[in-house]
Design a protein around this motif. Structure first.
Motif, PDB file in Angstrom:
ATOM      1  N   THR A  21       0.846  -1.189   0.000  1.00  0.00           N
ATOM      2  CA  THR A  21       0.000   0.000   0.000  1.00  0.00           C
ATOM      3  C   THR A  21       0.884   1.243   0.000  1.00  0.00           C
ATOM      4  OG1 THR A  21      -0.130   0.129   2.411  1.00  0.00           O
ATOM      5  CG2 THR A  21      -1.858  -1.145   1.287  1.00  0.00           C
ATOM      6  N   ALA A  23       0.305   3.850   1.778  1.00  0.00           N
ATOM      7  CA  ALA A  23      -0.018   4.563   3.014  1.00  0.00           C
ATOM      8  C   ALA A  23       1.259   5.021   3.722  1.00  0.00           C
ATOM      9  CB  ALA A  23      -0.812   3.655   3.939  1.00  0.00           C
ATOM     10  N   GLN A  52       3.027   5.143  -7.689  1.00  0.00           N
ATOM     11  CA  GLN A  52       1.849   5.103  -6.820  1.00  0.00           C
ATOM     12  C   GLN A  52       0.633   5.117  -7.733  1.00  0.00           C
ATOM     13  OE1 GLN A  52       1.456   8.302  -4.022  1.00  0.00           O
ATOM     14  NE2 GLN A  52      -0.512   7.580  -3.277  1.00  0.00           N
ATOM     15  N   ARG A  54      -3.576   4.575  -8.008  1.00  0.00           N
ATOM     16  CA  ARG A  54      -4.861   4.533  -7.302  1.00  0.00           C
ATOM     17  C   ARG A  54      -5.795   3.590  -8.037  1.00  0.00           C
ATOM     18  NH1 ARG A  54      -7.516   4.722  -2.747  1.00  0.00           N
ATOM     19  NH2 ARG A  54      -9.639   5.344  -3.027  1.00  0.00           N
ATOM     20  N   ARG A  57      -9.955   0.232  -4.750  1.00  0.00           N
ATOM     21  CA  ARG A  57      -9.958  -0.003  -3.297  1.00  0.00           C
ATOM     22  C   ARG A  57      -8.962   0.842  -2.530  1.00  0.00           C
ATOM     23  NH1 ARG A  57      -9.395  -5.979  -4.199  1.00  0.00           N
ATOM     24  NH2 ARG A  57     -11.350  -6.434  -5.198  1.00  0.00           N
ATOM     25  N   ASP A  58      -7.779   1.055  -3.111  1.00  0.00           N
ATOM     26  CA  ASP A  58      -6.702   1.720  -2.369  1.00  0.00           C
ATOM     27  C   ASP A  58      -5.604   2.119  -3.337  1.00  0.00           C
ATOM     28  OD1 ASP A  58      -5.319   2.695  -0.195  1.00  0.00           O
ATOM     29  OD2 ASP A  58      -5.109   0.775   0.836  1.00  0.00           O
ATOM     30  N   SER A  59      -4.581   2.798  -2.832  1.00  0.00           N
ATOM     31  CA  SER A  59      -3.399   3.137  -3.624  1.00  0.00           C
ATOM     32  C   SER A  59      -2.294   2.147  -3.297  1.00  0.00           C
ATOM     33  CB  SER A  59      -2.913   4.554  -3.286  1.00  0.00           C
ATOM     34  OG  SER A  59      -3.847   5.492  -3.699  1.00  0.00           O
ATOM     35  N   TYR A  60      -1.609   1.699  -4.345  1.00  0.00           N
ATOM     36  CA  TYR A  60      -0.543   0.724  -4.187  1.00  0.00           C
ATOM     37  C   TYR A  60       0.712   1.199  -4.890  1.00  0.00           C
ATOM     38  CZ  TYR A  60      -4.361  -2.293  -2.750  1.00  0.00           C
ATOM     39  OH  TYR A  60      -5.454  -2.808  -2.099  1.00  0.00           O
TER      40      TYR A  60
END
Length: 68
Positions: A21, A23, A52, A54, A57-60
């Motif tokens: 992720t 994050a 990065q 997007r 569901r999320d950023s990876y």
């Protein structure tokens, strides 16, 4: 190595063994959280040759070899 720019749409062409992720405190997940062919948007370039991206569901953080 392909170059991307922020805001560009990309597609996942192969799955890495694990995804991290983007994050503040990154977490590793099995690649099964993503789907082959899933589309995402480039947000930023990160050190070490990572992008990065997007997804829904999320950023990876992914290397360019997995993106087209």
């Amino acid at each position: 190595m392909p170059e991307f720019s922020p805001g560009q749409k990309v597609r996942l062409v192969s799955l890495p063994p694990f995804v991290k992720t983007a994050a503040v405190i990154p977490v590793l997940f099995p690649a099964s959280v993503l789907t082959l062919g899933e589309e995402g948007i480039i947000l930023d370039r990160r050190p070490g040759g990572y992008w990065q991206v997007r997804f829904s569901r999320d950023s990876y953080l992914l290397e360019a070899q997995y993106l087209a």
